[in-house]
Design a protein around this motif. Structure first.
Motif, PDB file in Angstrom:
ATOM      1  N   HIS A  85       6.490 -82.810 -60.979  1.00 30.89           N
ATOM      2  CA  HIS A  85       6.793 -82.397 -59.434  1.00 30.89           C
ATOM      3  C   HIS A  85       7.383 -81.281 -59.345  1.00 30.89           C
ATOM      4  O   HIS A  85       6.868 -80.258 -58.405  1.00 30.89           O
ATOM      5  CB  HIS A  85       7.688 -83.542 -58.979  1.00 30.89           C
ATOM      6  N   PHE A 100       2.703 -82.607 -51.069  1.00 34.45           N
ATOM      7  CA  PHE A 100       2.476 -83.990 -51.891  1.00 34.45           C
ATOM      8  C   PHE A 100       2.795 -84.975 -50.763  1.00 34.45           C
ATOM      9  O   PHE A 100       3.191 -84.633 -49.534  1.00 34.45           O
ATOM     10  CB  PHE A 100       4.018 -84.184 -52.481  1.00 34.45           C
ATOM     11  N   CYS A 102       3.092 -89.351 -50.239  1.00 32.81           N
ATOM     12  CA  CYS A 102       3.718 -90.332 -51.365  1.00 32.81           C
ATOM     13  C   CYS A 102       4.335 -89.894 -52.472  1.00 32.81           C
ATOM     14  O   CYS A 102       4.107 -90.351 -53.832  1.00 32.81           O
ATOM     15  CB  CYS A 102       2.487 -91.483 -51.861  1.00 32.81           C
ATOM     16  N   LYS A 103       5.285 -89.102 -52.204  1.00 31.83           N
ATOM     17  CA  LYS A 103       6.017 -88.273 -53.153  1.00 31.83           C
ATOM     18  C   LYS A 103       7.203 -88.952 -53.991  1.00 31.83           C
ATOM     19  O   LYS A 103       7.377 -88.847 -55.103  1.00 31.83           O
ATOM     20  CB  LYS A 103       6.707 -86.781 -52.680  1.00 31.83           C
ATOM     21  N   ASN A 105       8.967 -93.098 -55.090  1.00 31.44           N
ATOM     22  CA  ASN A 105       8.322 -94.195 -54.925  1.00 31.44           C
ATOM     23  C   ASN A 105       9.635 -95.238 -54.182  1.00 31.44           C
ATOM     24  O   ASN A 105      10.453 -94.603 -53.465  1.00 31.44           O
ATOM     25  CB  ASN A 105       8.568 -94.789 -56.390  1.00 31.44           C
ATOM     26  N   ASN A 111       7.529 -90.179 -57.324  1.00 33.68           N
ATOM     27  CA  ASN A 111       6.280 -91.369 -57.591  1.00 33.68           C
ATOM     28  C   ASN A 111       5.352 -90.666 -58.859  1.00 33.68           C
ATOM     29  O   ASN A 111       4.842 -89.564 -58.549  1.00 33.68           O
ATOM     30  CB  ASN A 111       5.749 -91.422 -56.346  1.00 33.68           C
ATOM     31  N   THR A 114       1.132 -90.135 -57.226  1.00 28.88           N
ATOM     32  CA  THR A 114       1.249 -89.482 -56.157  1.00 28.88           C
ATOM     33  C   THR A 114       0.074 -88.639 -55.804  1.00 28.88           C
ATOM     34  O   THR A 114      -0.946 -88.896 -56.349  1.00 28.88           O
ATOM     35  CB  THR A 114       2.475 -88.259 -56.297  1.00 28.88           C
ATOM     36  N   SER A 142      -0.427 -96.263 -54.388  1.00 27.70           N
ATOM     37  CA  SER A 142       0.063 -95.216 -53.266  1.00 27.70           C
ATOM     38  C   SER A 142      -1.300 -95.368 -52.355  1.00 27.70           C
ATOM     39  O   SER A 142      -2.279 -95.134 -52.574  1.00 27.70           O
ATOM     40  CB  SER A 142       0.122 -93.829 -53.759  1.00 27.70           C
TER      41      SER A 142
END
Length: 292
Positions: A85, A100, A102-103, A105, A111, A114, A142
Motif C-alpha cells: 500500500h 485505491f 476498498c482500501k 478492511n 485491505n 483491494t 471487495s
C-alpha cells in the motif's frame, strides 16, 4: 484505348479509396467498442515467500511499469500487504493518476484484496468489503461501483482471493461463500455490467471452476474474448518463466451478460515473472447498457 485505360485506372483508385475509408471506419468502430480495461494481479505478499529479491522495494518498479504501460482503468490486486500500500501510494497515487478503492478492511487495516482505479477515466461511486471468513480479515470479497467520466456509464468490479486448495477445508468454505456473495451481487446489480477479478486459486475446468460459473451464470473472459493475445499458466513461481504447455489459469476475470469481452491477454513482458509469482491478466471490455 488510352481513354479506356485511364477510366479503368480512375475507377480502381475510387474503389481503393472507398475500401480504405471503410477500413478506417471499421478500425474506429472497433476502438469505440472497448470501454474499459480491467486487470487482475496478485503481486505477492513479501512475507509469503523466502525467495531472493522478493522484497517490495526490489519489485515495485516492475509492478509500476506494468501498470503504467498497460494503463488499466481498474486493477484488482491480491496479496497487497501494508508495505505494498505504501509503495503503490508513492509510485502511482501521488501523481493522482490512480487511487485505491476498498482500501481498508472491516478492521480498518489495509485491505489485501483491494483495487486501484484510474482517476482520469473513472469516478468511484460506491465501495464495500465483505468478509468470507470470520477467523481471517484477509479473505474477503471487495466490491466497487464505478462511473465512466466520458459518458456516465456505471459498472461494478469485484475482487477476491480464497485460501489455496492445499488448505482444503478453508478453500471449500471460501469458494462456497464467494459463490453465494457474488450471486447476491449479480442480482443486486443485474442491470449493470459486472466484472469479477481475483486469484481464485481455482484451476480451469476443475469441479469448483465449473460449478462457480454454473451457479453464478458468469463467463470466463479468457474464453469469451474475441481476441486472445497470449495464453499462459498464470502461476509458475517467483522469478520463474511460465511453464511450457500449461495454459491453465488460477487467476481469472469473469463477466456477466452485460459485459462483452473484446480482448484477453496474459502479461509476460516487463520481466513480469520477477515482479511476482503470478502473471497479471487483463481484459478489454465493452459495457452493454440499456442506452446502447
Amino acid at each position: 484505348m488510352k481513354q479506356k485505360r485511364n477510366f479503368i485506372r480512375f475507377f480502381a483508385i475510387i474503389i481503393a479509396t472507398a475500401m480504405l475509408i471503410m477500413a478506417l471506419g471499421a478500425c474506429k468502430q472497433e476502438e469505440q467498442t472497448v470501454d474499459i480495461r480491467v486487470m487482475s494481479y496478485n503481486i505477492l505478499h513479501p512475507d509469503w515467500t523466502t525467495a531472493a529479491n522478493s522484497e517490495v522495494e526490489d519489485r515495485i518498479k516492475l509492478v509500476r511499469d506494468i501498470i503504467l504501460d498497460y494503463t488499466p482503468d481498474v486493477i484488482g490486486l491480491q496479496e497487497t500487504a501494508s508495505v505494498w500500500h505504501t509503495a503503490l501510494e508513492i509510485a502511482l497515487c501521488d501523481s493522482n493518476t490512480y487511487k485505491f478503492a476498498c482500501k481498508l478492511n472491516k478492521t480498518e487495516k489495509p485491505n489485501m484484496t483491494t483495487f486501484l482505479y484510474n482517476t482520469k477515466t473513472l469516478k468511484l461511486v460506491d465501495e464495500y468489503v465483505i468478509d468470507i471468513d470470520e477467523h481471517s480479515d484477509i479473505r474477503v470479497v471487495s466490491v466497487a461501483v464505478f462511473e465512466k467520466l466520458s459518458d456516465g456509464t456505471r459498472f461494478v468490479v469485484t475482487n477476491t482471493h480464497p485460501a489455496p486448495p492445499g488448505q482444503a477445508e478453508d478453500y471449500k468454505r471460501h469458494m462456497t461463500y464467494i459463490t453465494s456473495v457474488l450471486k447476491y451481487e449479480l442480482q443486486k446489480y443485474k442491470d449493470l455490467p459486472l466484472i469479477m477479478t481475483g486469484d481464485f486459486n481455482t484451476v480451469e475446468q476443475s469441479e469448483y471452476y465449473e460449478n462457480f460459473m454454473k451457479d453464478t451464470g458468469v463467463k470466463d473472459a479468457k474464453y469469451e474474448a474475441k481476441t486472445l493475445v497470449r495464453e499462459y499458466n498464470t502461476f509458475s513461481g517467483f522469478n520463474k518463466p511460465p511453464k511450457e504447455g500449461n495454459t491453465s489459469c488460477l487467476d481469472h476475470i469473469f463477466v456477466n451478460e452485460n459485459a462483452s469481452v473484446q480482448l484477453f491477454d496474459v502479461i509476460i513482458d516487463h520481466d513480469a515473472q520477477k515482479a511476482s509469482d503470478h502473471l497479471p491478466i487483463y481484459a478489454d471490455i465493452m459495457l452493454n447498457t440499456g442506452d446502447r
